[in-house]
Design an enzyme around this catalytic site. Sequence first.
Site, PDB file in Angstrom:
ATOM      1  N   GLU A  89       0.795  -1.234   0.000  1.00  0.00           N
ATOM      2  CA  GLU A  89       0.000   0.000   0.000  1.00  0.00           C
ATOM      3  C   GLU A  89       0.824   1.278   0.000  1.00  0.00           C
ATOM      4  O   GLU A  89       0.533   2.206  -0.740  1.00  0.00           O
ATOM      5  CB  GLU A  89      -0.940   0.045   1.216  1.00  0.00           C
ATOM      6  CG  GLU A  89      -2.263  -0.664   1.024  1.00  0.00           C
ATOM      7  CD  GLU A  89      -2.136  -2.158   1.148  1.00  0.00           C
ATOM      8  OE1 GLU A  89      -1.033  -2.628   1.487  1.00  0.00           O
ATOM      9  OE2 GLU A  89      -3.133  -2.855   0.917  1.00  0.00           O
ATOM     10  N   HIS A 158     -10.484  -4.991  10.594  1.00  0.00           N
ATOM     11  CA  HIS A 158     -11.051  -4.749   9.271  1.00  0.00           C
ATOM     12  C   HIS A 158     -12.351  -3.964   9.313  1.00  0.00           C
ATOM     13  O   HIS A 158     -13.105  -3.969   8.342  1.00  0.00           O
ATOM     14  CB  HIS A 158     -11.296  -6.088   8.559  1.00  0.00           C
ATOM     15  CG  HIS A 158     -10.045  -6.782   8.144  1.00  0.00           C
ATOM     16  ND1 HIS A 158      -9.220  -7.404   9.040  1.00  0.00           N
ATOM     17  CD2 HIS A 158      -9.467  -6.936   6.932  1.00  0.00           C
ATOM     18  CE1 HIS A 158      -8.186  -7.933   8.397  1.00  0.00           C
ATOM     19  NE2 HIS A 158      -8.317  -7.659   7.117  1.00  0.00           N
TER      20      HIS A 158
END
Lengths: 359, 393
Positions: A89, A158
């Site tokens: 990322e 998450h």
Amino acid sequence: MASLRCFLRSGKNAVSAVLRREFHRTPPAAVQVTVRDALNQAMDEELERDERVFLLGEEVAQYDGAYKVSRGLWKKYGDKRIIDTPITEMGFAGIAVGAAMAGLRPICEFMTFNFSMQAIDQVINSAAKTYYMSAGLQPVPIVFRGPNGASAGVAAQHSQCFAAWYSHCPGLKVVSPWNAEDAKGLLKAAIRDDNPVVFLENELMYGVPFEISEEAQSKDFVVPIGKAKIERQGKHITLVSHSRMVGLCLDAAAVLAKEGIECEVINMRTIRPLDAEAIETSVMKTNHLITVEGGWPQFGVGAEILARLMEGPAFNYLDAPAVRVTGVDIPMPYAKILEDNSIPQIKDIIFSVKKTLNI
Amino acid sequence: MRKMLTIISNVLRGSASRNGARVVVSARTYADFTPQATFDIKKCDLHKLEDGPPLQAMLTREEGLQYYRTMQTMRRMELKADQLYKQKIIRGFCHLYDGQEACAVGIEAGINLSDHLITAYRAHGYTLTRGGTVREIMAELTGRRGGIAKGKGGSMHMYTKHFYGGNGIVGAQVPLGAGVALACKYLGKNELCVCLYGDGAANQGQIFETYNMASLWKLPCIFICENNKYGMGTSVERAAASTDYYKRGDFIPGLRVDGMDVLCVREATKFAAEHCRSGKGPILMELQTYRYHGHSMSDPGISYRTREEIQEVRSKSDPISMLKDRMLSNNMASVEELKEIDVEVRKEIEDAAQFATTDPEPPLDDLCNHIFYNDPPLEVRGTNPWTKLKSVS
């Protein structure tokens, strides 16, 4: 009944479309589009319109998107415009920002915004601040998009909502669509915007179909960034929300309407810049305010709205303290019963409305 | 050329007499100087490369004078910044580049202005080679409205066309540079991006992420590690398990280059540029260089290294002296001519410093501008709820 509607709203049943017509009065010649398809259409149209637009992220190309949002795009546009990245990322977000600085218009997808934390330095320090630091020499036309907030059973790492974190920073625009029209119009607006935009989607909303008007089906339909929408007119209390919680507010409003309480439901659409004027105008009419969000309470979206209300002209119109309905201040648990009780439910909104109205 | 030299002589003679200083002006004509010469340069260590840059470099008189002038300007500019910082006219961070001039000048000589470049915070030298003027650089350091970023960026945030700063977060500029290279490839204009970082940054994870993607996608990116032996106060031996920075790209071919020799840097850059432009993907260069100042103006630079070490580099490897000796010993320029350049450079720096200290600070109206590009004006909250400030693009 409320829980049945909840279940349906999560998109597991196509029949929900018929039931929903009770609550959304839409004109004829409208079409049913899921949020996922609306996002897909938006990207497709913008990729076609401008050669410089491209999409990069994990699994966006050959896998058709982790949540199938970019389905069909790689097949249509190829390797140059739809790029699969390794699981890095920080690296690929930085590459996307650099590409934007050099004249392209990237859409950088984070598989979920939880992973954007690995790249947050590039979003804030490289993207958001650069136009200011360069005194106007270096714009950064980039969109960071992906699902944000709670999903179903994915547990603490998450499930975080990043609306408050990104909205804290000047130089960024932060949008949070609710329905298909929002999704399409705001994503197109975000891609066309010459500034860094954080586009917060919601995984649970992807499969939900909504009617979109004929106007919204046009290739040039954009929803302006920075303007909230009144989804339901009311006179007793204002409910302000964003993303999936807007649906819950509307459901709560329907239940309350049966008891003669008319809620005005505002869909924020954009978190930053905040449409404070829309909220203030509504509060000056209804004299009561509740904010509803999925994220944590401390220093959250609701906290900002309440602070602005205190500092603005609408304060004098409040007949009761403005309050927030938020996610519970804990990391998201896994077990269903615990998870269900970690985020606002319709009953929580109804309860808070009645408390605020002293009923 | 001959005519130009005569004109320069006349002008200097004229100005010299006005100033009342005695300047010995060269009356020698162009034909007396060697127009070009070839120099042996150090062989580069190679990693995953069959051949490297040539072992000889050709230098013309014009090039030599230009490199000399630019390096000298850079040197004097940094020393002036040192002075102004000690007088508290420059504040905050100030990372000086003196000692490393051959890197910036050599790199620029190996690429075109239409190529792209990005570096970290030790960026004043690159701002100059990429088209910035000494005036606007110094005025940015002093935070004035005439600064290259109107006073809003400061030392670490200077930008010009195809120069993306000036970046404060260690290592963050490397993915950005690969992104610029991606745009170069995407837009098909045969441009490349030079992406610089230091020996300290070389251990950052995001750099390895970038090596991976740049290599996978064959991005036209020259990664350059400016190894000045110290990451702030930490020597390379204490920071890196492998100090062979030119090998750290693993699957990316690499060169280790003498960063104190402007010709060596230039030839290596040309070699690297050719590699990128031919579609072979990224390449990595390690420039072995040295900074005379500490990490920044807050660091005296002698707690982790000895004064003797600094002095030794100054006397044996100074990039400007090296070029000067080469030109003089090959009769490519005269001592007086180089002295004239020194005088001109000194004047340019003085004028720039004068401007930088007298130009007014940015107007308060500018405080909230430049938040968004191409947007209608917006209102920005001031420090209290009653203060509403205006922001325009």
